[in-house]
Design an enzyme around this catalytic site. Sequence first.
Site, short mmCIF file in Angstrom:
data_model
loop_
_atom_site.label_atom_id
_atom_site.label_comp_id
_atom_site.label_asym_id
_atom_site.label_seq_id
_atom_site.Cartn_x
_atom_site.Cartn_y
_atom_site.Cartn_z
N ASP A 84 0.86 -1.18 0.00
CA ASP A 84 0.00 0.00 0.00
C ASP A 84 0.89 1.23 0.00
O ASP A 84 2.00 1.22 0.54
CB ASP A 84 -0.97 0.00 1.18
CG ASP A 84 -0.28 0.06 2.54
OD1 ASP A 84 0.08 1.17 2.99
OD2 ASP A 84 -0.12 -1.00 3.17
N ASP A 173 -9.57 3.10 6.31
CA ASP A 173 -8.44 3.08 7.24
C ASP A 173 -8.86 3.82 8.50
O ASP A 173 -8.98 5.05 8.51
CB ASP A 173 -7.24 3.77 6.56
CG ASP A 173 -6.02 3.88 7.47
OD1 ASP A 173 -6.07 3.39 8.61
OD2 ASP A 173 -5.00 4.45 7.01
N GLU A 175 -7.88 4.24 12.42
CA GLU A 175 -6.78 3.94 13.34
C GLU A 175 -6.45 5.18 14.15
O GLU A 175 -7.23 6.12 14.23
CB GLU A 175 -5.57 3.45 12.56
CG GLU A 175 -5.09 4.42 11.49
CD GLU A 175 -3.76 4.02 10.86
OE1 GLU A 175 -2.79 3.83 11.63
OE2 GLU A 175 -3.70 3.89 9.62
#
Length: 282
Positions: A84, A173, A175
């Site tokens: 990624d 994503d 986090e």
Amino acid sequence: MKSALFTGAAVTLGLFLASIGPAQASPVSPEGTPSSTASHQPTPQARQHGIDKAGDAYMGWTQNTTTKAAPAVMAPDATVEGIDVSSHQGNVNWASYWSAGKKFAYVKATEGNYYTNPYFAQQYNGSYNVGMIRGSYHFATPNDSSGANQATYFLAHGGGWSKDGKTLPGALDIEYNPYGATCYGLSAASMVAWIRDFANTYKARTGRDVPIYTNLDWWSTCTGNSTAFNSTNPLWVAKYASSPGTLPGGWPFHTIWQYTSSPVDSNRFNGDMSRLTALANG
């Protein structure tokens, strides 16, 4: 690659490239008015990880120096290697990664409702052009706007999906917050509701369940280790060790494992190429 399906994908891609406009999109609030990034000041910890301004966040930004990567367990003929990338990688030499055995890639498209990756076109199209199965991801900032708002922003700036066998569903994503409080000032219940809002909006627009990228510590801390998504949304787990370890949220298995950031974020798909293609096709 030269089938009618590819031609249709190329037309779609052309329309997309025409629509994304400037690399740095104008911020948009839930009400549709411009929003400021002045409040997005990276924490000292984030600055140590190369996050100097709003938009610089990337997958696993706390993982790359807080945890030492260990050799990953190999499973011959049962996994597929990938990477990624974000703006930190700039223009990527995709041919070299393809030659090194990387067969899929995820590219950061957006962050919050105020940022688009200026290298997105080169990274997203370049990975596709060398033969990789590719997808895009969104770095969530749940304190900025609703899940629906950020999913819509993501979809408008590279987060879409097409059933061409080469495009993975867009990933969320979710986090650690590089700009402030770890859980973005949300309670566990509010965080779960935010994620559901994002996931439901994305599925309503694409028909796909968005993969969720996270790690055990953050998910446990900020969602109360919620099990709300373990039967619908593929898990992309970050764990820099010799195995994925204990999975968050009661997920029975992981779909993708990010196992190191050296020399680039490396991932392993939990299945062979036929299963990765199946994920792309939905």
